[in-house]
Design a protein around this motif. Sequence first.
Motif, PDB file in Angstrom:
ATOM      1  N   GLN A 308       0.818  -1.198   0.000  1.00  0.00           N
ATOM      2  CA  GLN A 308       0.000   0.000   0.000  1.00  0.00           C
ATOM      3  C   GLN A 308       0.855   1.252   0.000  1.00  0.00           C
ATOM      4  O   GLN A 308       1.814   1.372   0.749  1.00  0.00           O
ATOM      5  CB  GLN A 308      -0.903   0.021   1.230  1.00  0.00           C
ATOM      6  CG  GLN A 308      -1.800   1.228   1.227  1.00  0.00           C
ATOM      7  CD  GLN A 308      -3.058   0.962   2.029  1.00  0.00           C
ATOM      8  OE1 GLN A 308      -3.173  -0.047   2.698  1.00  0.00           O
ATOM      9  NE2 GLN A 308      -3.996   1.863   1.967  1.00  0.00           N
ATOM     10  N   VAL A 309       0.475   2.162  -0.876  1.00  0.00           N
ATOM     11  CA  VAL A 309       1.137   3.457  -0.852  1.00  0.00           C
ATOM     12  C   VAL A 309       0.048   4.462  -0.511  1.00  0.00           C
ATOM     13  O   VAL A 309      -0.979   4.521  -1.180  1.00  0.00           O
ATOM     14  CB  VAL A 309       1.749   3.776  -2.241  1.00  0.00           C
ATOM     15  CG1 VAL A 309       2.468   5.106  -2.203  1.00  0.00           C
ATOM     16  CG2 VAL A 309       2.684   2.656  -2.659  1.00  0.00           C
ATOM     17  N   PHE A 310       0.264   5.198   0.583  1.00  0.00           N
ATOM     18  CA  PHE A 310      -0.748   6.187   0.968  1.00  0.00           C
ATOM     19  C   PHE A 310      -0.542   7.434   0.130  1.00  0.00           C
ATOM     20  O   PHE A 310       0.575   7.904  -0.032  1.00  0.00           O
ATOM     21  CB  PHE A 310      -0.609   6.510   2.455  1.00  0.00           C
ATOM     22  CG  PHE A 310      -0.904   5.329   3.324  1.00  0.00           C
ATOM     23  CD1 PHE A 310      -2.189   4.813   3.417  1.00  0.00           C
ATOM     24  CD2 PHE A 310       0.105   4.717   4.051  1.00  0.00           C
ATOM     25  CE1 PHE A 310      -2.474   3.716   4.217  1.00  0.00           C
ATOM     26  CE2 PHE A 310      -0.170   3.619   4.858  1.00  0.00           C
ATOM     27  CZ  PHE A 310      -1.463   3.116   4.938  1.00  0.00           C
ATOM     28  N   SER A 311      -1.634   7.945  -0.392  1.00  0.00           N
ATOM     29  CA  SER A 311      -1.519   9.066  -1.317  1.00  0.00           C
ATOM     30  C   SER A 311      -1.387  10.388  -0.563  1.00  0.00           C
ATOM     31  O   SER A 311      -2.147  10.647   0.379  1.00  0.00           O
ATOM     32  CB  SER A 311      -2.764   9.060  -2.204  1.00  0.00           C
ATOM     33  OG  SER A 311      -3.069  10.368  -2.568  1.00  0.00           O
ATOM     34  N   PRO A 312      -0.438  11.224  -0.977  1.00  0.00           N
ATOM     35  CA  PRO A 312      -0.247  12.535  -0.338  1.00  0.00           C
ATOM     36  C   PRO A 312      -1.484  13.424  -0.448  1.00  0.00           C
ATOM     37  O   PRO A 312      -1.636  14.353   0.338  1.00  0.00           O
ATOM     38  CB  PRO A 312       0.924  13.151  -1.109  1.00  0.00           C
ATOM     39  CG  PRO A 312       1.570  12.023  -1.836  1.00  0.00           C
ATOM     40  CD  PRO A 312       0.527  10.986  -2.051  1.00  0.00           C
ATOM     41  N   GLU A 313      -2.374  13.116  -1.430  1.00  0.00           N
ATOM     42  CA  GLU A 313      -3.585  13.948  -1.523  1.00  0.00           C
ATOM     43  C   GLU A 313      -4.516  13.678  -0.340  1.00  0.00           C
ATOM     44  O   GLU A 313      -5.306  14.535   0.037  1.00  0.00           O
ATOM     45  CB  GLU A 313      -4.376  13.646  -2.805  1.00  0.00           C
ATOM     46  CG  GLU A 313      -3.773  14.213  -4.070  1.00  0.00           C
ATOM     47  CD  GLU A 313      -3.387  13.101  -5.036  1.00  0.00           C
ATOM     48  OE1 GLU A 313      -4.303  12.425  -5.543  1.00  0.00           O
ATOM     49  OE2 GLU A 313      -2.171  12.914  -5.253  1.00  0.00           O
ATOM     50  N   ASP A 314      -4.437  12.468   0.212  1.00  0.00           N
ATOM     51  CA  ASP A 314      -5.384  12.098   1.276  1.00  0.00           C
ATOM     52  C   ASP A 314      -4.891  12.422   2.683  1.00  0.00           C
ATOM     53  O   ASP A 314      -5.668  12.458   3.620  1.00  0.00           O
ATOM     54  CB  ASP A 314      -5.688  10.592   1.212  1.00  0.00           C
ATOM     55  CG  ASP A 314      -6.293  10.194  -0.121  1.00  0.00           C
ATOM     56  OD1 ASP A 314      -6.911  11.082  -0.764  1.00  0.00           O
ATOM     57  OD2 ASP A 314      -6.134   9.036  -0.544  1.00  0.00           O
TER      58      ASP A 314
END
Length: 373
Positions: A308-314
Motif C-alpha cells: 500500500q502506498v498512501f496518497s499525499p492527496e489524502d
Amino acid sequence: MGDNQNLYEVAITQIPGIGPQLTRQLVSYCGSPHAVFHAPPGKLQKIPGIGPTAYKNITQGTKQALLQAEELLKKAEEYDVQLLFYTSPKYPDRLKQIADAPTLLYFRGNGNLNQRRIISIVGTRQVSNYGQAVTEKIVADLAPYNVLIVSGLAYGVDIVSHRAALQAGLPTIGVMASGPDIVYPAVHRKYAERMLTQGGLLTENIFGTKPDAPRFPARNRIIAGMSDCTIVVEATIKSGTLITADLAHGYDKEVMAVPGNVTSPVSEGPNHLIKNHKAAIYTSVQDLVELLNWDLEDEIRARKFKNQVFSPEDFTPDELKVLNLLIQAQDEHMDNISWKTQIPVSMLASVLLTLEFKGMVKAMPGKRFGLIR
C-alpha cells in the motif's frame, strides 16, 4: 426531519399487537414509519399479514402510540439512551439477519455494534475457579484481535467476561433483560458504569422493565444474534446458556465450548455440546482464529498493506509519516512514534486523533497505536 423520523420509529413499536415481523412488513410496503401512520386505509388493508385486528390497532392506536413515543424520547434524552430502530446504521447488522430481531434497541454507551469482530461469552452464574480462569484467559488472548466482547451482565461467567474485557482494553457490551435504566444485578453497577465509556449497555426493553424470567431467553437471542461466535464456558445441562447456544446454532452462527472436568456439574453443558457436535471445541485462541478464518483475513490484509502506498492527496505529511511507520510495526507506543517520526508529542496527539477519525488507526490500551488492518 431527524427527530420527527425518530418519533415515528419509536411510535410504531408502541402500537399494540404489531410485532417485529409485521412492523418490517408495514415499513417495507409503506416506505417509512412516518408513511405507515399516514397511509390511506385502503393501502393498509392490502398489505399481506395485516388482518382486521392489526388494521384496527394501527388505525385506532396511532394517537396513543405517538404520545407514548414522545414520552419515550424524553426519557431517552434524560438517560442518554440512543434509540436504534432496525433501519439505523448503528443497529447491529448481524442481528438484522435473524427473523425475530427486535424492531427497536435501547443503547447506552460508545461501542460500535458493527465492529469487525464480535464474540459472545456465556456461561453459568455458579462459575468455578477453573471457569473464571479460562474466561479471563480467553478475553486476554483476544485482546490483540481487537474484538468486541458481548455478554449478559449476570453473575458468574458474564461479569467475569465484562471485567476481563475492561481490563484488557477491549470494548464490551452488556445485553440486559431489564429496561435501559435498570442495571441488574445492582452490584454490577460499577462495571456497567465503566462499560458506558468502553462499550455499553443494550436492551430491547422499555424504561422501567423489571428483569423477569421470560426476558432472559429473549435477551439471549440478542447475545447470540449480534456476534460472530458464542463461546460457552461452563453451564449445567438445563441452563439458559444452552438455550443461547441453541439459538446461535439456529442462526447459523459459530458456537464454541470449553471442555471441562467430567466430575463437575457445570462442565456437563459444554461437554454435551462438544460431544453432540453442536459446538467446536475451544482449547486455545488459535481454535477460534482458525474457525472464523481470522488468520487468513489478517494475511490478506497484511499483503494489501505491504504494497500500500498512501496518497499525499489524502493525508498530511505528518499523517503519512505515522502511517508509514505503523506499516512496519504491528503497533507502537505513542512516545516511540513521536521519537521515530520526530513529531512532538503535543502535536502527535491530534495527528493520531485525525487518523482515528479517518478510520486508519486504532488506539489501544497503554497509549499504543496500530493500523486498522
